[in-house]
Design a protein around this motif. Structure first.
Motif, PDB file in Angstrom:
ATOM      1  N   SER A 175      29.294  13.036  79.120  1.00  0.00           N
ATOM      2  CA  SER A 175      29.474  14.483  78.225  1.00  0.00           C
ATOM      3  C   SER A 175      29.881  15.591  78.226  1.00  0.00           C
ATOM      4  O   SER A 175      31.347  15.166  79.557  1.00  0.00           O
ATOM      5  CB  SER A 175      27.666  15.197  79.396  1.00  0.00           C
ATOM      6  OG  SER A 175      27.601  16.135  79.225  1.00  0.00           O
ATOM      7  N   ASP A 201      26.682  21.886  66.230  1.00  0.00           N
ATOM      8  CA  ASP A 201      25.428  21.183  65.559  1.00  0.00           C
ATOM      9  C   ASP A 201      25.913  19.601  65.500  1.00  0.00           C
ATOM     10  O   ASP A 201      26.364  19.229  64.854  1.00  0.00           O
ATOM     11  CB  ASP A 201      25.957  21.447  63.737  1.00  0.00           C
ATOM     12  CG  ASP A 201      24.383  20.850  63.403  1.00  0.00           C
ATOM     13  OD1 ASP A 201      23.357  20.400  64.077  1.00  0.00           O
ATOM     14  OD2 ASP A 201      25.126  21.053  62.289  1.00  0.00           O
ATOM     15  N   PRO A 231      25.003  15.602  66.296  1.00  0.00           N
ATOM     16  CA  PRO A 231      23.661  14.368  66.263  1.00  0.00           C
ATOM     17  C   PRO A 231      22.754  14.428  67.933  1.00  0.00           C
ATOM     18  O   PRO A 231      24.301  14.902  68.258  1.00  0.00           O
ATOM     19  CB  PRO A 231      24.547  13.636  65.489  1.00  0.00           C
ATOM     20  CG  PRO A 231      25.928  13.497  64.304  1.00  0.00           C
ATOM     21  CD  PRO A 231      26.105  15.305  65.148  1.00  0.00           C
ATOM     22  N   GLU A 232      21.940  13.673  68.196  1.00  0.00           N
ATOM     23  CA  GLU A 232      21.555  13.846  69.214  1.00  0.00           C
ATOM     24  C   GLU A 232      22.068  12.664  70.113  1.00  0.00           C
ATOM     25  O   GLU A 232      21.868  11.980  69.614  1.00  0.00           O
ATOM     26  CB  GLU A 232      19.956  13.294  69.085  1.00  0.00           C
ATOM     27  CG  GLU A 232      18.878  13.434  69.821  1.00  0.00           C
ATOM     28  CD  GLU A 232      17.680  13.251  69.664  1.00  0.00           C
ATOM     29  OE1 GLU A 232      16.782  12.904  70.721  1.00  0.00           O
ATOM     30  OE2 GLU A 232      17.506  13.124  68.502  1.00  0.00           O
ATOM     31  N   GLY A 233      22.313  13.736  71.514  1.00  0.00           N
ATOM     32  CA  GLY A 233      22.647  12.217  72.277  1.00  0.00           C
ATOM     33  C   GLY A 233      24.087  12.424  72.184  1.00  0.00           C
ATOM     34  O   GLY A 233      24.329  12.290  73.414  1.00  0.00           O
ATOM     35  N   ASN A 276      26.337  14.572  73.036  1.00  0.00           N
ATOM     36  CA  ASN A 276      26.389  15.235  74.504  1.00  0.00           C
ATOM     37  C   ASN A 276      26.013  15.014  75.628  1.00  0.00           C
ATOM     38  O   ASN A 276      26.627  16.015  76.750  1.00  0.00           O
ATOM     39  CB  ASN A 276      26.885  16.700  74.106  1.00  0.00           C
ATOM     40  CG  ASN A 276      27.409  18.005  73.105  1.00  0.00           C
ATOM     41  OD1 ASN A 276      28.725  17.594  73.340  1.00  0.00           O
ATOM     42  ND2 ASN A 276      27.053  18.554  72.452  1.00  0.00           N
ATOM     43  N   SER A 311      24.674   9.487  60.575  1.00  0.00           N
ATOM     44  CA  SER A 311      23.701  10.122  59.283  1.00  0.00           C
ATOM     45  C   SER A 311      23.721   8.484  59.347  1.00  0.00           C
ATOM     46  O   SER A 311      22.169   8.835  59.076  1.00  0.00           O
ATOM     47  CB  SER A 311      24.207  11.320  58.696  1.00  0.00           C
ATOM     48  OG  SER A 311      22.578  11.723  58.270  1.00  0.00           O
ATOM     49  N   SER A 349      21.805   6.262  61.791  1.00  0.00           N
ATOM     50  CA  SER A 349      20.888   6.883  62.352  1.00  0.00           C
ATOM     51  C   SER A 349      19.374   5.971  61.336  1.00  0.00           C
ATOM     52  O   SER A 349      18.390   5.900  62.018  1.00  0.00           O
ATOM     53  CB  SER A 349      20.593   7.912  62.560  1.00  0.00           C
ATOM     54  OG  SER A 349      21.179   8.473  61.284  1.00  0.00           O
ATOM     55  N   ASP A 362      20.079   4.822  67.387  1.00  0.00           N
ATOM     56  CA  ASP A 362      20.035   6.138  67.711  1.00  0.00           C
ATOM     57  C   ASP A 362      20.927   7.131  67.342  1.00  0.00           C
ATOM     58  O   ASP A 362      22.066   5.957  66.942  1.00  0.00           O
ATOM     59  CB  ASP A 362      19.478   6.039  69.236  1.00  0.00           C
ATOM     60  CG  ASP A 362      18.483   5.833  69.465  1.00  0.00           C
ATOM     61  OD1 ASP A 362      17.376   5.937  68.879  1.00  0.00           O
ATOM     62  OD2 ASP A 362      18.109   5.427  71.221  1.00  0.00           O
ATOM     63  N   GLN A 363      21.548   8.050  67.470  1.00  0.00           N
ATOM     64  CA  GLN A 363      22.453   8.522  66.906  1.00  0.00           C
ATOM     65  C   GLN A 363      23.411   8.280  67.680  1.00  0.00           C
ATOM     66  O   GLN A 363      24.792   8.067  67.212  1.00  0.00           O
ATOM     67  CB  GLN A 363      22.460  10.293  66.240  1.00  0.00           C
ATOM     68  CG  GLN A 363      21.157  10.247  65.153  1.00  0.00           C
ATOM     69  CD  GLN A 363      21.529  12.004  65.089  1.00  0.00           C
ATOM     70  OE1 GLN A 363      20.844  12.351  65.935  1.00  0.00           O
ATOM     71  NE2 GLN A 363      21.281  12.462  63.710  1.00  0.00           N
TER      72      GLN A 363
END
Length: 326
Positions: free
Chosen positions: A94, A104, A106-108, A110, A266, A269, A273-274
């Protein structure tokens, strides 16, 4: 001469006492810890990543005093061999990594994530989603450098005029690196060894691994470089098969690179997972500046080698790409 893994430091500090004194032309074998200083192990899970003590990152073996090396000289370091211990890791931390400052994302990316790799016969293997990934190893030291010309205690994270955390994967076995000498004895340190890495190391880690590094140290008298340089025989692209390549265009090199990386995430994915895609790109994707002259925009190319996947998965990846599903 073997230098113990226990003789390490995690900051640049030219006042540190050398752990070994060697002569011009000596060959050394150095035990080198992986980047977390033992906090991540072969049996680790995500809990070890979330409690990582960042002050211990980059335990460097050194400094090594080369007798006869003076501030007017250059230190020549030949990478003769690098042997791993059968495993490695890639992680997302993180607040760290290429996309950590983006709004903006992708999920996860950060958050926290971890992949453990098995290493055998020159390849590292693990799974991303349902895809088995097999990466050709080109082991190299992420951090290698001489003593800094100025006093004080300095982070190992940014590269500097002494080399340091350069993360250049082509500094692998068979390469020769040349360093400016700023201090008596050169004070060489080495660490953060990787089994493989994509150019860019976008998630902030490669395939991090403990290793034994064999090097030869030589002095070039009365010719000091302004910055490190190296000679390497490694091909520009390591895989002979096809690549899917994503492009970014911008007058800002950072933005062009971000756009190319996001496209890669993208696309992948569709299969994982991203955050897994982010780690995979860090280990295998090569970011390259393709042109700087077509003002005002730079072109950045992000090369994803399909050879790291098995034939069935390669076909599915290409089919998905051609359908525009990304």
């Amino acid at each position: 001469m073997m230098i113990s893994v226990h003789s390490t430091h995690s900051r640049w500090n030219s006042s540190l006492k050398p752990i070994a004194f060697v002569k011009d032309g000596d060959i050394l074998e150095l035990k080198v810890k992986e980047a977390s200083d033992g906090q991540i192990r072969k049996d680790s899970d995500i809990s070890d990543v979330t409690k990582l003590d960042f002050s211990r990152i980059h335990p460097l073996t050194g400094p090594i005093y080369v007798e006869g090396a003076h501030p007017s000289d250059t230190l020549k370091v030949e990478i003769l061999d690098i042997k791993g211990e059968g495993w490695g890791w890639t992680a997302v931390l993180s607040g760290f990594g290429f996309l950590s400052g983006e709004k903006d994302v992708p999920e996860g990316v950060n958050g926290y994530a971890l992949k453990i790799w098995d290493s055998m016969d020159g390849y590292s293997e693990t799974k991303f989603g349902d895809l088995r990934v097999r990466v050709k190893e080109f082991p190299f030291p992420g951090v290698i450098g001489t003593g800094l010309p100025y006093n004080g205690i300095w982070s190992t994270i940014p590269p500097r005029e002494n080399g340091g955390n350069m993360d250049v994967k082509h500094m692998t076995i068979g390469s020769t690196i040349y360093f400016p000498v700023f201090r008596e004895g050169a004070l060489l340190s080495i660490g953060d060894t990787h089994l493989a890495q994509g150019d860019g190391e976008v998630c902030g880690s490669a395939i991090e691994a403990p290793t034994t590094v064999k090097i030869r140290l030589s002095i070039i008298k009365d010719k000091r470089l302004a910055l490190p340089a190296f000679v390497s025989k490694v091909k520009q692209l390591e895989y002979e098969g096809s690549y899917i390549t994503f492009l970014g265009f911008s007058s800002d090199l950072w933005r062009a690179s971000v756009d190319a990386v996001k496209q890669g995430i993208s696309f992948l994915s569709n299969f994982m997972d991203q955050v897994e895609a982010y780690m995979l790109l860090s280990a295998v994707m090569d970011l390259k500046v393709s042109q700087v002259v077509d003002v005002p925009n730079w072109t950045v190319s992000a090369f994803l080698p399909l050879d790291v996947f098995d034939e069935k998965d390669r076909n599915e990846l290409l089919s998905t790409f051609e359908r525009g599903s990304w």
